[in-house]
Design an enzyme around this catalytic site. Structure first.
Site, short mmCIF file in Angstrom:
data_model
loop_
_atom_site.label_atom_id
_atom_site.label_comp_id
_atom_site.label_asym_id
_atom_site.label_seq_id
_atom_site.Cartn_x
_atom_site.Cartn_y
_atom_site.Cartn_z
N GLY A 49 -20.95 49.53 -72.57
CA GLY A 49 -20.38 48.09 -73.03
C GLY A 49 -20.31 47.22 -71.95
CB ALA A 50 -18.02 45.63 -70.13
CG MET A 51 -18.90 48.93 -64.27
SD MET A 51 -17.99 50.53 -64.50
CE MET A 51 -16.91 50.55 -63.29
CD GLU A 52 -13.80 50.25 -64.99
OE1 GLU A 52 -14.46 49.79 -65.84
OE2 GLU A 52 -13.25 51.23 -64.87
CG ASN A 53 -18.30 46.37 -61.20
OD1 ASN A 53 -18.47 47.74 -61.11
ND2 ASN A 53 -19.12 45.69 -62.12
CD GLU A 90 -14.84 47.10 -69.37
OE1 GLU A 90 -14.56 47.57 -68.17
OE2 GLU A 90 -15.23 47.75 -70.32
CD GLU A 95 -12.78 54.13 -68.91
OE1 GLU A 95 -12.15 53.07 -69.74
OE2 GLU A 95 -13.25 53.50 -67.81
ZN ZN Z 1 -12.84 51.49 -69.62
#
Ligand code: ZN
Length: 857
Positions: free
Chosen positions: A264-268, A301, A323
């Site tokens: 889905g997405a990535m929290e960099n 995110e 998570e």
């Molecule tokens: Zn997450």
């Protein structure tokens, strides 16, 4: 640790890293095929004695190694497919410079640095960083990053990394930028993006008055589709301030929409990367569901900036620490932004449809896995959704106000550190002012607890007694929060209570004086106040009363669902359509209730095949399908007038994302759904008209899906019309692909046609999801008795194993329920999985999943 460290990673083997690299300078000389990466590390010994230093590295072309500037002799290190071992580090502190080459364009795994559309981008969680550069690639190695990116100006006019932009210069067609992130972070939070991107901009003023620049980068042509994402981001930022006092900590927050993305997405840090479908939306091309998903994932995110980034993980076993907690935070956020009961219904439905089966099947694992071979396989609904339920349980046990205090306490106490679930739990206990016995066992016990309820009347005390037992709770007794309510036969609520159940047994006593002598009707674990399954033999009449009068809307909804499942259970056993009037009566009652429209639409929606089969433990999908069609038709003909009225009343909708309009669209669509099951087929023209006149994608998609599901003679026209209108929009086509294979029998042929469609691309995960995942979630085709579904999918998995192991493994998880299937099916599945297991280039990802499922067969 040695380079060939054993294949299985075990929690009990965890040891802190003997060496750390607190500072890192990275330099990228970008090229599509030959990017040169140089890392300069400050290496620090963090154990007693100097020992060999191992750096992870995979699929890297090694170039050179220096210590304090001097070239290291090849006899002083060993290179293997998993990394480099430096045999005799000279002293406890030194500077290590290592260079390697990679080919982003050749990287189809979409992990590490890879090419998507017109950009290069990264995905490093959990262990992608080692595919970019040699590194101590583990979350307990926190680094201060300074990143130089250099490359051709025309190919890479935009160059991004985490933190703040320090320098930018262009010289003779070459561009160079320097980014610096002031916050130490593990490698998995590093990101780099470079390419031809359009920048869109907004601002946010924090509670303390700081100006934050917000930027969303998209591929050219998508710049009109970002406003909802910006609004969502600002809502999330405000909510985290209002709810937890958490403010954003950099001056710049960036999001990049990526077309080819495994998840889905990535929290960099400061540079979130998103699957494009979770950023881009406008009213013409996005459904209400995708708008809500965008709101939730952008928030998710963003919330990671505190729960995950500022306080991060000590090791990957503890993934649920960030998570589960962050999913709980995004669920809470969406409850506040939309409707709490409806949001909770959606979350519980999802949990039951996907997490409960995972936890009852071969993939079952505790939210804190004890071991893994490939961490990528453990981004599961258990770690995420059950993990969130455990956090919710904490909030139920101590109350939301103490929970807020506990979270703030946790974040300030462990800011800048990598921790485990223990630090979280003890912070919550400190805020609560007491210990919570058995809470920790939720992290160690797998499977959904099954609580059995036995009731009887005790004459001597004139009480109704409910004995609750956690049937599998002896090894790991748990703590539960039990929100309950007691009703009488007339539907009057007599009592509400929140009980703590600690350990395997609880006894609830209800005085008959309070129930006027009649048997009380008890609603337990309301709104699923603990993530459990209940074995509670209530009569149909009692369930029906709850389905009508439960004041908790979530439990009212599930009481009705249970009535439906009971009907299936009886009908499957007897082989005929059993007495259905209790369901019709309950539906009739709902028309007079004046409920919120979205809520009512959920109440009316009829469970799908997978939900039914999971709930009644029957895998004869043909039989279930036959009964389901009968049931939906019966509801349709019984309430034709009501559905026509609802349809007309809600027909004119305004294409905006407000609660009222979303509710109208949903209620209209569910009415249309039932009308289409009318035997005369006379309502199909309504669906055709809906599709043609649609002002919102939710209307268009529903018409298309329903016409396909009922196998209307208008189906082909509808499919073609949809395609002609949307052929330019890849994200909308994903829905089109999915709709054609996601329901019905014998969908292999159409799948084969569609995978040869010019707009299908097996390298694009969204396309793989819309075609292959939808097919595998269509039980009538996938679990067909002759096994053709299993063989068909296995061939695709074989191809994906070479291209994108993560996708191959995720797809293979859908074979998990095969051991429960009838006839030859388990044997056929076994044969197909064994073929996969013997593939010459079997990836770690696929190997682990195939092995796990095979061991259940
Ligand atoms: Zn997450």
């Amino acid at each position: 640790m040695t380079p060939s460290s054993s294949l299985v990673h075990k929690l009990e083997d965890y040891k802190p890293s003997p060496w750390l690299t607190p500072k890192l300078e990275l330099r990228f000389d970008l090229d599509l095929h030959m990017t040169v990466v140089r890392a300069d590390y400050d290496v620090v010994l963090s154990s007693e004695t100097i020992q060999p230093l191992f750096l992870n590295g995979e699929s890297l072309e090694f170039l050179s190694l220096r210590i304090d500037g001097a070239i290291v002799e090849p006899s002083e290190y060993q290179i293997s497919p998993t990394g480099i071992l430096i045999l005799h580090p000279p002293k406890p502190n030194f500077r290590l410079t290592i260079e390697n080459r990679i080919s982003p364009a050749g990287n189809t795994s979409l992990e590490g640095l890879y090419k998507s559309g017109s950009m290069l981008c990264t995905q490093n969680e959990p262990e992608g960083f080692r595919k970019i550069v040699y590194s101590i690639d583990r979350p307990d190695n926190m680094m201060r990053f300074r990143v130089t990116i250099a490359g051709d100006l025309t190919l890479f006019p935009v160059m991004l990394s985490n933190g703040n932009l320090l320098e930018e210069r262009v010289d003779a067609g070459k561009k160079e930028v320097i980014w610096e992130d002031p916050f130490p972070k593990p490698s998995y939070l590093f990101a780099l993006v470079a390419g031809e991107l359009v920048e869109t901009k907004d601002t946010f003023i924090t509670q303390s008055g700081r100006d934050i620049t917000l930027k969303i980068y998209v591929e050219k042509g998508n710049e009109e589709k970002v406003s909802f994402a910006f609004e969502s981001l600002k809502k999330a930022m405000r909510w985290d301030e209002d709810t937890f006092g958490l403010e954003y900590d950099l001056d710049l927050f960036m999001i990049v929409a990526v077309e080819d993305f495994n998840m889905g997405a990535m929290e960099n840090k400061g540079l979130n990367l998103f699957n494009a479908k979770l950023v881009l939306a406008d009213k013409k091309s996005a459904t209400d569901e995708s708008f809500e998903a965008i709101l939730a994932v952008i928030a998710h995110e963003y919330f990671h900036n505190w729960t995950g980034n500022r306080v991060t993980l000590r090791n990957w076993f503890n993934l649920t620490l960030k998570e589960g907690l962050t999913v709980f935070r995004d669920q809470w956020f969406t409850e506040d932004m939309t409707d709490p009961a409806v949001k909770r219904i959606k979350d519980v439905l999802f949990l039951k449809e996907f997490q409960f089966p995972e936890d009852q099947g071969p993939m079952s694992h505790p939210i804190l896995p004890k071991s893994y071979k490939e961490m990528n396989n453990f981004y599961t609904v258990t770690v995420y959704e059950k993990g969130a339920e455990v956090i919710r349980l904490v909030s139920e046990l101590i109350g939301r106000e103490k929970f807020k205090r506990g979270l703030k306490h946790y974040l300030s106490k462990y800011d800048g550190q990598g921790v485990t679930f223990e630090e979280f739990v003890s912070s919550m206990e400190e805020a609560a002012g007491n210990q919570i016995p058995y809470l920790r066992n939720w992290y160690h016990r797998s499977g959904t607890p099954l609580l059995s309820v036995k009731e009887h009347y005790a004459k001597d005390s004139n009480e109704w007694i409910l004995d609750i037992t956690d049937t599998g709770g002896n090894e790991y007794p748990l703590v539960f929060s039990n929100s309950l309510a007691v009703f009488d036969k007339e539907g009057q609520i007599l009592k509400e209570e929140k009980r703590l159940m600690s350990g395997v047994r609880d006894q609830i006593r209800i005085s008959a004086l309070d129930t006027n002598g009649t048997k009380p009707i008890v609603s337990l674990f309301r709104s699923l106040s603990s993530p459990i399954r209940l074995d509670y033999n209530q009569s149909e009449e009692e369930k029906q009363i709850l389905a009508k009068v439960e004041t908790d809307g979530v439990s009212r909804f599930f009481a009705f669902q249970n009535l439906i499942f009971d009907w299936f259970q009886k009908s499957i056993v007897s082989g005929q359509e059993e007495y259905f009037s209790i369901i019709l009566e309950t539906i009739a009652d709902s028309f007079g209730r004046n409920w919120d429209k979205t809520y009512h639409s959920f109440y009316l929606s009829f469970p799908g095949l997978t939900q039914i089969s999971e709930n009644i433990g029957c895998y004869e999908f043909q039989k279930i399908q036959k009964l389901r069609v009968w049931a939906v038709q019966t509801i349709s003909t019984t309430f034709t007038n009501q559905f026509q009225v609802l349809f007309e009343e809600n027909r004119k909708t305004i294409p905006i994302q407000t609660k009222e309009e979303i509710g109208k669209r949903r209620l209209k669509n569910i009415s249309l759904y039932y009308l289409l099951y009318d035997a005369t087929r006379k309502f199909e023209r309504l669906a055709v008209a809906e599709q043609r006149e649609a002002k919102h994608m939710s209307e268009e998609v529903s018409a298309l899906k329903f016409l396909i599901e009922v196998d209307s003679k208008e189906k082909e026209k509808s499919v073609n019309l949809f395609f002609d209108k949307w052929k330019q929009d890849s994200l909308v086509l994903d829905i089109w692909f999915a709709a054609q294979v996601g329901t019905g029998e014998n969908r292999l042929e159409i799948t084969e046609q569609l995978e040869n469609h010019p707009q299908f691309n097996v390298r694009n995960p969204n396309k793989v999801r819309s075609l292959y995942f939808s097919l595998a979630r269509n039980p009538l085709t996938f679990h067909k008795e002759d096994g053709s579904g299993y063989s068909f999918l296995a061939k695709r998995i074989k191809i994906l194993n070479e291209i994108n192991p993560q996708m191959a493994a995720a797809l293979t998880k859908l074979y998990s329920p095969v051991s429960k299937q009838k006839g030859e099916l388990p044997q056929i599945a076994k044969r197909e999985l064994e073929t996969l297991a013997s593939l010459p280039n079997l990836s770690k990802e696929l190997g682990e999943i195939v092995g796990t499922i095979l061991s259940s067969l």
